[in-house]
Design a protein around this motif. Structure first.
Motif, short mmCIF file in Angstrom:
data_model
loop_
_atom_site.label_atom_id
_atom_site.label_comp_id
_atom_site.label_asym_id
_atom_site.label_seq_id
_atom_site.Cartn_x
_atom_site.Cartn_y
_atom_site.Cartn_z
N PRO A 92 21.66 -40.53 -6.25
CA PRO A 92 22.24 -40.98 -4.98
C PRO A 92 23.44 -40.14 -4.54
CG PRO A 92 23.11 -42.32 -6.77
CD PRO A 92 22.21 -41.26 -7.40
N THR A 93 23.73 -40.16 -3.26
CA THR A 93 24.99 -39.66 -2.73
C THR A 93 25.45 -40.62 -1.64
OG1 THR A 93 26.16 -37.82 -1.69
CG2 THR A 93 23.89 -38.16 -1.00
N ARG A 94 26.71 -40.51 -1.25
CA ARG A 94 27.21 -41.26 -0.10
C ARG A 94 27.49 -40.30 1.06
NH1 ARG A 94 27.74 -46.20 1.54
NH2 ARG A 94 29.94 -45.95 2.02
N ILE B 128 25.62 -40.09 5.46
CA ILE B 128 25.35 -41.37 6.13
C ILE B 128 25.84 -41.29 7.58
CG2 ILE B 128 25.97 -43.83 6.13
CD1 ILE B 128 26.01 -43.70 3.07
N THR C 89 16.27 -41.12 1.55
CA THR C 89 16.08 -42.47 2.11
C THR C 89 17.26 -43.35 1.74
OG1 THR C 89 14.53 -44.30 2.36
CG2 THR C 89 14.78 -43.43 0.14
N LEU D 158 19.12 -46.57 0.38
CA LEU D 158 18.76 -47.45 -0.73
C LEU D 158 19.90 -48.43 -0.96
CD1 LEU D 158 16.88 -48.02 -3.25
CD2 LEU D 158 18.24 -46.31 -4.47
N ASP E 211 22.39 -50.86 -2.92
CA ASP E 211 22.94 -50.94 -4.27
C ASP E 211 22.47 -52.24 -4.91
OD1 ASP E 211 24.51 -50.79 -6.57
OD2 ASP E 211 26.19 -51.80 -5.59
N PRO F 64 27.91 -50.96 -1.47
CA PRO F 64 27.42 -50.27 -0.28
C PRO F 64 26.13 -49.50 -0.57
CG PRO F 64 29.29 -49.09 -1.24
CD PRO F 64 29.16 -50.39 -1.99
N VAL G 299 23.35 -46.41 -0.61
CA VAL G 299 23.47 -44.98 -0.89
C VAL G 299 22.30 -44.24 -0.26
CG1 VAL G 299 24.67 -45.35 -3.09
CG2 VAL G 299 22.16 -45.20 -3.05
N ALA H 211 19.36 -42.09 -1.34
CA ALA H 211 18.60 -41.62 -2.51
C ALA H 211 18.03 -40.25 -2.17
CB ALA H 211 17.49 -42.60 -2.85
#
Lengths: 295, 275, 295, 275
Positions: free
Chosen positions: C120-122, C125, C137, C139, C141, C146, C148, C150
């Motif tokens: 995952p990354t943030r 967004i 996509t 996803l 938590d 919050p 993330v 994927a």
């Protein structure tokens, strides 16, 4: 860059009762022991410890009544046996252990460091470790692949680190040696970072080997010069573990009286770090450990 | 454990069980494999060195999961301290490098495991014995990397220098390392590949029956009887049809290498004293 | 350890038409250019390239018709402008670009390296990058935090790396310098790894600085000695980028005839790497670049 | 942009717009902040150095996101090559270190952004202009770290040396960096903190109206008229009540530092030639 240099006593005041404390440690290696002794002397209570592999530091903290929980992979002093006080603490229910695989601990800390709610691993699947842990849960792959174990972010209140050299701004450098994960990720995950160092040097000394700097000063809250600060654990390549003191502890650990006497001699008694070094054998002993005569 | 031409030297006249166990573990590694070792792992470290000195010169050793191919030398007092990986080709950083390589699935595919409890399906326990997880009768050291290795498709080689009914049990009190779980295809159904391959103790060698995944006696060490093995085992291992073979003795050359080159200080004996 | 030393031509045969090729590169830095030229000479087709930041290597591959897709963060020769052939390739629809943020590319490669279905990354967004990309996509938590992004695992067929020194077993060492992510993660994610190196040394040379070894030989499939192998990109600290050749390319890129002439002079024409070095100015020019006289 | 005592030296008699832009960007950084720079970022690099030499001596610079606090020296021909970070205190490894620090949210909280297109809500585009994403009219370099920085709670400072209606547009063709999206609380509703703070162009300085998140004219540079700004802008910026102030000129000392110490080779002019 700002100046972060301070004393052991001042630095220890950044740790409060009840804090979750990430501790650099690996069985008999590289623990910030001077800082651990300072926390014991200052009487911290209800600490949660986070280690990859906890060693004698954890057993002292358990024996001194400073800790009530542990998050990590294992606790062992390797050739010097199990950490008996830690072990009895768990068996009696006084210390709660969150047992994680290595990838899971790294995922929890990695998520904490990266401000992600979780990171996944494929370790531990099929074990009993997942169901009993509210910080782990199975998660389907949104792309239709195999499921993963989601590991919830862990953000320790403070990380304790020991290093070979640092400048007074807290830029942290290591000699070429094994870089355990606690150095790479714990200080980035924790809210505060306390560094003890064998030596404080001028920043220009760090510029000679910028590839050996592992932490930028801006993540560090306090840096304290403590030569032999990992004793009685090893600090490769500078010195080996002190087998005699480990054995003395393993022997003392069997009786409450002996434990009290041991802690008085080596933790509560010595007025400062120099007095501690004298108590454990002084210059001569340190010179032998520097030659890796550990026995 | 394919037959290996390098092992075709005469059996030793004078050997001890630690040397036999090292020879059996050494035979599990093939040329070109990579392997690391963990804490207090004197037998696996000796076995890796023995394999490198005999049939598997291109076996790659990641000493203490840190030091790549250190210069050969006598085994020091710790298998997780710097003297083990002196003069390595690389210091493998643990967070980004070692676990990435281990998770990948193409490398480090064989792993030697010491476990306080091991059950008939090869599930291992280094966590807790008896009582509740949070107030156990005995708190063991903890699973560390083992809980990963058991689920990452590795081939697991268990070693146990003290074969007894408390360490080889019907069912482990806690699964800290996934073996074949409840047996059969349960491991497969969870999407896990690999799994336990062999169990090497001071009495015998066991493997796993392919379908049921029940532990199976493969050979009994010289001078050990089948009855001794069964008495010391907390469950009934599957017996091979047509009688149980005797574990081959280590060769004279293997014993010499172990005693003179690999472990002249006898660190391997610590494993037997410990339990 | 096994011996992996070979020639450029042999090593290039590990790359097949249609392969996804992870290429070390960072605008004007550190690309394995000798290997790139070899792939062009051998006429590889329909390659997919994966770079953090693609530079002149990508533009040559695009101009020579070797590639039809790119996965990465950006393509630019920094002070020498955009990669015009790559750009026109995308604009004409001949080259398909999967555009990722840096954390997303690192997550895709990191998942590939670790045999995880995603990481995952943030980052990203709110941008338009997520919806148009089937490998990304949103996803939730599983712990209620919050959401993330994927990022699906990416496993390149082959990674191309250039380094300062290696032994003939493929153990790869760098001088202290910027360690870009392509060194740390691409070779672990890829199915095959081809290393070019300024120098093949005895393994004992590596033992002097084990902390500078960044890849163990067992992940490497081929290692080739190619001094000045990153030219015309820079390879710090050994030599700077060749500004003159970058400018010559930027000028030639405007006309098809000039491009053909340029590629004949510097890619197709020279019989081997030595001939290439002579064509771009020989010993004198290399000495100037070693002094970082890049202009 | 709080008033700063270090800037209270007389305004320069002789200044150019690049120097003014550098001075405005420098005023965005406070003592103790950390900041990195990306490719082709001469104005931000000059601004960071100017801030360090004046009001923010403890500002920490991660040169090229690689070199921690290099020794000060003239800006070289590239802001992403080794000469920029020579003699640094640390080489920050990019995968584990830099992006971990950047994602964390406590460090590197301010980031200067150059964008090919920027819209009234501070959304930026460095990806594609016109046509379809997979067959665009113009393929731009790509978003690189920008798509991360826009979503990670950073304060974004846009700089644009060539203010015109093609670069400051009503709506970007593609959002490669999240600004305030559709304005109002849309960014907040996605759980994003931070966001665009300031836009510094060769004509004016703009910020964002707190509620609507519409871009707002904050000041017009000396010798530039409001009409020139509005003509060059692809949307109508919010105008501050009571007239638009004039951007303060850089001080004589700032101009001297830029010309003599920070950028004696005039690398900053490349940003203006490029477009």
């Amino acid at each position: 860059m700002r100046v972060k240099q301070t004393t052991l006593a001042e630095a220890a005041s950044l740790v409060s009762d009840g804090d979750t404390v990430a501790l650099q440690n690996m069985a008999t290696q590289a623990a910030p022991m001077a800082m651990v002794r300072e926390l014991i002397r200052q009487g911290r209570r209800e600490l949660g410890l986070v280690c990859l592999v906890g060693g004698i530091a954890l057993d002292w903290l358990a024996a001194a009544g400073c800790m009530n929980r542990f998050i990590g992979n294992a606790v062992s002093m390797e050739q010097f046996g199990l950490a008996q006080h830690y072990r009895r603490g768990v068996e009696s229910g006084r210390i709660r252990m969150e047992e994680l695989s290595e990838t899971a601990l790294l995922a929890r800390l990695g998520a904490g460091a990266r401000n992600l709610p979780f990171l996944p691993t494929r370790g531990m699947i099929g074990t009993d470790l997942i169901d009993i842990n509210e910080n782990l849960t199975m998660l389907d792959d949104p792309f239709g692949g195999p499921p993963v174990v989601a590991c919830r972010a862990l953000v320790p209140d403070v990380a304790l680190i020991h290093c070979h050299r640092a400048d007074r701004h807290g830029n942290v450098q290591y000699e070429p040696t094994a870089l355990w994960p606690d150095i790479g990720i714990m200080p980035k995950a924790a809210r505060r970072v306390i560094v003890t160092t064998e030596q404080i040097v001028d920043s220009d000394v760090l510029r000679v080997n910028p590839d050996r700097t592992v932490l930028p000063g801006f993540v560090v809250d306090a840096v304290v010069e403590v030569p032999w600060g990992a004793h009685p654990t090893s600090f490769n390549p500078l010195y080996g573990y002190d087998a005699a003191l480990h054995l003395a502890w393993a022997a003392a650990a069997r009786s409450d009286d002996d434990v009290a006497a041991f802690l008085d001699s080596y933790v509560y008694g010595p007025a400062d770090h120099d007095a501690y070094l004298t108590a454990v054998g002084g210059v001569e002993r340190m010179a032998a450990l520097a030659r890796w005569e550990t026995g | 454990m394919a037959p290996d031409p390098h092992l075709d030297s005469p059996p030793a006249g004078d050997w001890t069980v630690d040397e036999l166990m090292i020879a059996v573990l050494a035979s599990c590694f093939e040329d070109g494999d990579q392997a690391c070792n963990g804490m207090a792992s004197f037998l696996p470290v000796a076995a890796l060195q023995l394999a490198k000195l005999t049939h598997a010169p291109d076996l790659v050793w990641l000493a203490g999961a840190v030091g790549l191919e250190p210069r050969p030398g006598p085994i020091p007092a710790s298998t997780l301290e710097a003297p083990l990986w002196r003069d390595a080709l690389m210091y493998v950083e643990q967070y980004g490098d070692f676990w990435t390589l281990a998770l990948n699935g193409r490398w480090l595919q064989k792993f030697c495991v010491g476990a306080a409890q091991l059950d008939r399906f090869g599930n291992a326990n280094n966590s807790v014995i008896g009582g509740d997880f949070h107030a156990p009768k005995v708190r063991l050291p903890g699973t560390a990397g083992l809980a990963d290795m058991g689920s990452l498709g590795k081939q697991l080689y268990y070693w146990n220098p003290n074969h007894n009914p408390r360490s080889l049990v019907e069912t482990v009190d806690f699964v800290s390392c996934a073996g074949y779980l409840g047996g059969g295809d349960e491991r497969e159904r969870l999407g896990l590949t690999g799994g336990p391959e062999l169990v090497v103790t001071n009495l015998c060698v066991m493997d796993f029956e392919p379908d049921s995944k029940h532990m199976r006696l493969r050979s009994v060490h010289p001078d050990v009887t089948l009855e001794q093995v069964l008495d010391a085992t907390g469950y009934e291992p599957v017996l091979p049809p047509g009688g149980v073979p005797v574990t081959p003795k280590p060769t004279a050359e293997q014993v010499r290498l172990i005693r003179e080159v690999i472990d002249p200080h006898g660190m391997r004996h610590r494993e037997f004293r410990r339990r």
